[in-house]
Design a protein around this motif. Structure first.
Motif, short mmCIF file in Angstrom:
data_model
loop_
_atom_site.label_atom_id
_atom_site.label_comp_id
_atom_site.label_asym_id
_atom_site.label_seq_id
_atom_site.Cartn_x
_atom_site.Cartn_y
_atom_site.Cartn_z
N ALA A 258 0.78 -1.12 -0.08
CA ALA A 258 0.02 -0.24 -0.24
C ALA A 258 0.98 1.49 -0.07
O ALA A 258 0.83 1.80 -0.33
N ALA A 259 1.92 1.06 0.43
CA ALA A 259 3.08 2.17 1.06
C ALA A 259 3.78 2.66 -0.91
O ALA A 259 3.80 3.99 -0.87
N LEU A 260 3.77 1.40 -1.01
CA LEU A 260 4.31 1.93 -3.23
C LEU A 260 3.59 2.56 -3.77
O LEU A 260 3.25 3.25 -4.22
N GLU A 261 1.87 1.27 -3.51
CA GLU A 261 1.13 2.28 -4.56
C GLU A 261 0.69 4.00 -3.94
O GLU A 261 0.53 4.40 -4.78
N ALA A 262 0.25 4.44 -2.59
CA ALA A 262 0.53 5.50 -2.57
C ALA A 262 1.48 6.47 -2.89
O ALA A 262 1.37 7.59 -3.74
N GLU B 288 20.83 4.81 -9.45
CA GLU B 288 19.56 3.33 -10.14
C GLU B 288 20.24 2.47 -9.33
O GLU B 288 18.63 1.81 -8.48
N ARG B 289 21.29 1.46 -8.78
CA ARG B 289 21.69 0.45 -8.19
C ARG B 289 20.69 0.85 -6.41
O ARG B 289 20.26 -0.20 -5.88
N GLU B 290 20.85 1.94 -6.27
CA GLU B 290 21.18 1.93 -4.90
C GLU B 290 19.41 2.60 -5.19
O GLU B 290 18.73 1.69 -4.04
N ASP B 291 18.69 3.05 -6.11
CA ASP B 291 16.98 2.59 -6.30
C ASP B 291 16.54 1.33 -5.79
O ASP B 291 15.92 1.01 -5.28
N ASP B 292 17.07 0.51 -7.07
CA ASP B 292 16.77 -0.61 -6.71
C ASP B 292 16.50 -1.32 -5.74
O ASP B 292 16.21 -2.05 -5.59
N ARG B 293 17.94 -1.62 -5.02
CA ARG B 293 17.64 -2.09 -3.98
C ARG B 293 16.56 -1.14 -2.50
O ARG B 293 16.18 -2.34 -1.68
N VAL B 294 16.48 -0.17 -2.81
CA VAL B 294 15.74 0.79 -2.17
C VAL B 294 14.45 -0.30 -1.95
O VAL B 294 13.59 -0.32 -1.39
N LEU B 295 13.62 -0.32 -3.81
CA LEU B 295 12.74 -0.17 -3.64
C LEU B 295 12.14 -1.74 -4.26
O LEU B 295 10.87 -1.92 -4.22
N GLU B 296 13.46 -2.70 -4.60
CA GLU B 296 13.23 -4.13 -4.45
C GLU B 296 11.84 -5.15 -3.97
O GLU B 296 10.70 -5.43 -4.32
N PRO B 297 12.10 -4.47 -2.09
CA PRO B 297 10.81 -4.93 -1.49
C PRO B 297 9.40 -4.24 -1.57
O PRO B 297 8.83 -5.15 -1.25
N PHE B 298 9.95 -3.18 -2.11
CA PHE B 298 8.10 -2.30 -1.85
C PHE B 298 7.70 -3.18 -3.01
O PHE B 298 6.37 -3.86 -3.31
N PHE B 299 8.70 -3.43 -4.70
CA PHE B 299 7.63 -3.81 -5.73
C PHE B 299 8.06 -5.91 -5.32
O PHE B 299 6.78 -6.09 -6.05
N ALA B 300 8.67 -5.78 -4.38
CA ALA B 300 7.98 -7.43 -4.40
C ALA B 300 7.08 -7.68 -3.77
O ALA B 300 5.90 -8.55 -4.13
N ALA B 301 6.55 -7.19 -2.56
CA ALA B 301 5.60 -6.82 -1.80
C ALA B 301 3.55 -7.36 -3.15
O ALA B 301 3.22 -7.20 -2.82
N ALA B 302 4.35 -5.47 -3.55
CA ALA B 302 2.88 -5.16 -4.79
C ALA B 302 2.85 -6.36 -5.23
O ALA B 302 1.99 -6.85 -5.60
N ARG B 303 3.96 -6.78 -6.25
CA ARG B 303 3.69 -8.29 -7.07
C ARG B 303 2.80 -9.38 -6.29
O ARG B 303 2.30 -9.91 -6.70
N ALA B 304 4.04 -8.92 -5.03
CA ALA B 304 2.93 -10.28 -4.32
C ALA B 304 1.69 -10.26 -3.75
O ALA B 304 0.91 -11.84 -3.21
#
Lengths: 194, 131
Positions: free
Chosen positions: A126-130, B5-21
């Motif tokens: 949800a945080a990502l979507e926001a 961008e690599r650093e951004d990916d490191r920060v974001l990948e867990p969020f993307f994984a949560a969204a995909r799941a």
């Protein structure tokens, strides 16, 4: 909803669409189950509104039914076509929102974070979507299609009608903004310092 | 890929994984509405539904030709011209003289000679086969 899967999962979209055009009821069911979730996922993440996303998914699928008799197998991928139609329908909706002065996206992104103790994986999503909703529309499209839908840059370029380099640029800028928005919430969202 | 961008990916990948799941899924009512529209579209064009495979391939040439002729109206005009030519041929008005032959040219002569309504369609079929 209980719907029998009368056609196997490995039947191609092209084949199903041809069978749909020929009047096969099973093809209508299989395509509905296979592709409605695709349109809904993208619409939800582009619009940040479940009810509107459902309307868009329904409209995108209706357009698919209507073009089925004219579909030329092998010329384009059905999924690419559906992504493009869905993205365009979302763009129309967002434009109308701006027209009436509604900026729900900003409100969502600026919302107060939930208490740490209640944050679970759903909250991370949800945080990502926001955060996504606070991105400029084009960046949001590129990031959603690349990192959540998992599409290739050339396919995204095809969907958005731009070059591959433009897709890369949009994705990089979108991720930069997202990282800035979410970096401060990683600890709070239970990711620690990994 | 740039360092940032690599650093951004490191920060974001867990969020993307949560969204995909946890993808949003269409509810039963949405699926039912989509399917109902699919069935309505299929029911609205039963002829098109049968018009597939070899039949569709055969009819596409027809549609192209009719389009070239300016739609069914144009095709109807061609048919009318053929019938009129046939009538002229039988009635002897064809003896209007060489001037009319000059005016209408070879196609008129062909229609006059041996084509009626069936002949016109035969001609269309021949043209389609060549297309």
């Amino acid at each position: 909803m209980a719907m029998a899967f009368d056609l196997t999962d490995d039947t191609s979209d092209d084949d199903l669409l041809a069978r749909f055009a020929a009047g096969e009821a099973a093809a209508a069911r299989a395509l509905t189950l296979r592709l409605t979730p695709v349109a809904l996922r993208v619409a939800q993440r582009m619009l940040g509104d479940a009810a509107e996303a459902e309307d868009v998914a329904q409209e995108a699928m209706l357009r698919l039914w209507r073009i089925a008799p004219d579909w030329r197998p092998g010329v384009a991928r059905v999924s690419t076509w559906l992504y493009r139609v869905t993205v365009n329908l979302c763009t129309d909706r967002l434009r109308r929102r701006r027209g009436v002065g509604l900026e729900a996206a900003g409100e969502v992104a600026d919302g107060a974070p939930a208490p740490v103790s209640t944050l679970i994986e759903a909250d991370r999503a949800a945080a990502l979507e926001a955060a996504l909703m606070s991105l400029p529309e084009r960046q949001r499209q590129a990031v959603v299609l690349r990192h959540i839908e998992g599409l290739s840059n050339p396919e995204i370029a095809d969907i958005l009608g731009i070059g591959v380099e433009a897709v890369e640029s949009l994705t990089a800028r979108g991720k930069r903004a997202l990282a800035a928005l979410l970096a401060g919430r990683r600890e709070e969202l239970g990711y620690g310092d990994d | 890929m740039a360092m940032t961008e690599r650093e951004d990916d490191r920060v974001l990948e867990p969020f993307f994984a949560a969204a995909r799941a946890r993808p949003p899924e269409p509810g039963p009512d949405v699926l039912a509405r989509v399917l109902a529209e699919a069935e309505a579209v299929q029911a609205a064009r039963p002829a098109a539904g049968r018009d597939t495979g070899a039949a569709a391939a055969g009819s596409s040439g027809w549609r192209a030709l009719i389009g070239v002729l300016g739609g069914w109206g144009g095709a109807g005009g061609l048919l009318a011209a053929g019938v009129a030519g046939l009538w002229i041929g039988f009635s002897g008005i064809g003896a209007l003289g060489a001037a009319s032959t000059e005016l209408w040219g070879g196609a008129g002569a062909i229609l006059d000679a041996d084509l009626g309504a069936d002949g016109v369609f035969s001609l269309i079929l021949d043209l389609e086969a060549e297309a």
